[in-house]
Enzyme design. Structure first.
Site, PDB file in Angstrom:
ATOM      1  N   HIS A  98       1.004  -1.134  -0.206  1.00 26.09           N
ATOM      2  CA  HIS A  98       0.217   0.055   0.127  1.00 26.09           C
ATOM      3  C   HIS A  98       0.744   0.981   0.044  1.00 26.09           C
ATOM      4  CE1 HIS A  98       0.950  -1.373   4.274  1.00 26.09           C
ATOM      5  NE2 HIS A  98       0.707   0.009   4.813  1.00 26.09           N
ATOM      6  N   HIS A 100       1.058   5.241   0.911  1.00 21.16           N
ATOM      7  CA  HIS A 100       0.589   5.214   1.855  1.00 21.16           C
ATOM      8  C   HIS A 100       0.786   7.329   1.055  1.00 21.16           C
ATOM      9  CE1 HIS A 100       0.293   4.338   5.939  1.00 21.16           C
ATOM     10  NE2 HIS A 100       0.834   3.412   5.167  1.00 21.16           N
TER      11      HIS A 100
HETATM   12  P1  AMP Z   1       2.445  -0.180   7.639  1.00 20.41           P
HETATM   13  O1  AMP Z   1       3.072  -0.176   9.002  1.00 20.41           O
HETATM   14  O2  AMP Z   1       2.413   0.410   6.204  1.00 20.41           O
HETATM   15  O3  AMP Z   1       1.516  -1.496   7.279  1.00 20.41           O
HETATM   16  O4  AMP Z   1       1.321   0.191   7.533  1.00 20.41           O
HETATM   17  C1  AMP Z   1      -0.424  -0.183   7.856  1.00 20.41           C
HETATM   18  C2  AMP Z   1      -1.808   1.267   8.839  1.00 20.41           C
HETATM   19  O5  AMP Z   1      -2.663   0.455   7.696  1.00 20.41           O
HETATM   20  C3  AMP Z   1      -1.674   1.644   9.043  1.00 20.41           C
HETATM   21  O6  AMP Z   1      -1.408   2.788   9.177  1.00 20.41           O
HETATM   22  C4  AMP Z   1      -3.273   1.459   9.628  1.00 20.41           C
HETATM   23  O7  AMP Z   1      -3.366   2.797  10.298  1.00 20.41           O
HETATM   24  C5  AMP Z   1      -3.947   0.927   8.457  1.00 20.41           C
HETATM   25  N1  AMP Z   1      -4.791  -0.092   8.823  1.00 20.41           N
HETATM   26  C6  AMP Z   1      -5.300  -1.007   9.124  1.00 20.41           C
HETATM   27  N2  AMP Z   1      -6.191  -1.506   9.645  1.00 20.41           N
HETATM   28  C7  AMP Z   1      -7.054  -0.942   8.654  1.00 20.41           C
HETATM   29  C8  AMP Z   1      -8.096  -0.557   8.291  1.00 20.41           C
HETATM   30  N3  AMP Z   1      -9.349  -1.919   8.673  1.00 20.41           N
HETATM   31  N4  AMP Z   1      -8.993   0.487   7.161  1.00 20.41           N
HETATM   32  C9  AMP Z   1      -8.008   1.155   7.431  1.00 20.41           C
HETATM   33  N5  AMP Z   1      -6.440   1.554   7.273  1.00 20.41           N
HETATM   34  C10 AMP Z   1      -6.151   0.725   8.110  1.00 20.41           C
END
Ligand code: AMP
Length: 138
Positions: A98, A100
């Site tokens: 993903h 950001h």
């Molecule tokens: P990463 O550390 O780059 O894997 O970030 C994962 C991101 O996903 C974090 O910023 C979380 O806040 C976000 N996240 C986790 N679960 C969900 C969800 N159900 N819906 C939207 N964002 C999420």
């Protein structure tokens, strides 16, 4: 076991979806670092950037390019920080690639991307030559 983001793609858990294409989905981060913090994902659960076929990576980054000014306008941001935690060592928690998109505001107190590293390596010319060759000749 599907990733949490696959569950959003499949509609099994709710997501604040802001943009969708055949191969990508964009939705608001559930724990935003700023107003408008958005994630752009491939619908298929590729774990890392280099797991994505080139056309899917192109779709994802095309959406990032398209959506960034829209997000900035929507939350009246002055700038954005855009990035991936690409792999566990880089802080990736959800094993579904993903990007950001984090809106930034004048005086928000946040740091630049350079803040990810606590120190900078002191590289010799020989080491730089070696790295340059390893990348350019791969
Ligand atoms: P990463 O550390 O780059 O894997 O970030 C994962 C991101 O996903 C974090 O910023 C979380 O806040 C976000 N996240 C986790 N679960 C969900 C969800 N159900 N819906 C939207 N964002 C999420």
């Amino acid at each position: 076991m599907p990733t949490i983001f696959e569950q959003i793609v499949d509609g099994e858990i709710p997501g604040r979806i802001v943009h969708e294409t055949e191969t990508t989905l964009a939705f608001l981060d559930a724990n935003p670092l700023a107003r408008g913090h958005t994630l752009v994902i491939p619908k298929e659960p590729y774990e890392h950037l280099d797991d994505m076929p080139a056309d899917v990576a192109s779709d994802v980054f095309g959406v990032v390019h398209e959506l960034t000014p829209t997000i900035e306008d929507a939350v009246d941001a002055d700038a954005t920080t855009i990035g991936m935690n690409n792999g566990e060592a880089a802080g990736q928690e959800v094993p579904h690639a993903h990007v950001h998109i984090i809106p930034r505001f004048d005086g928000d107190g946040g740091g630049p991307i350079h803040a990810v590293s606590p120190s900078r390596p002191d590289l010799s010319d020989a080491e730089l030559d070696e790295i340059e060759a390893a990348i350019s000749e791969a």
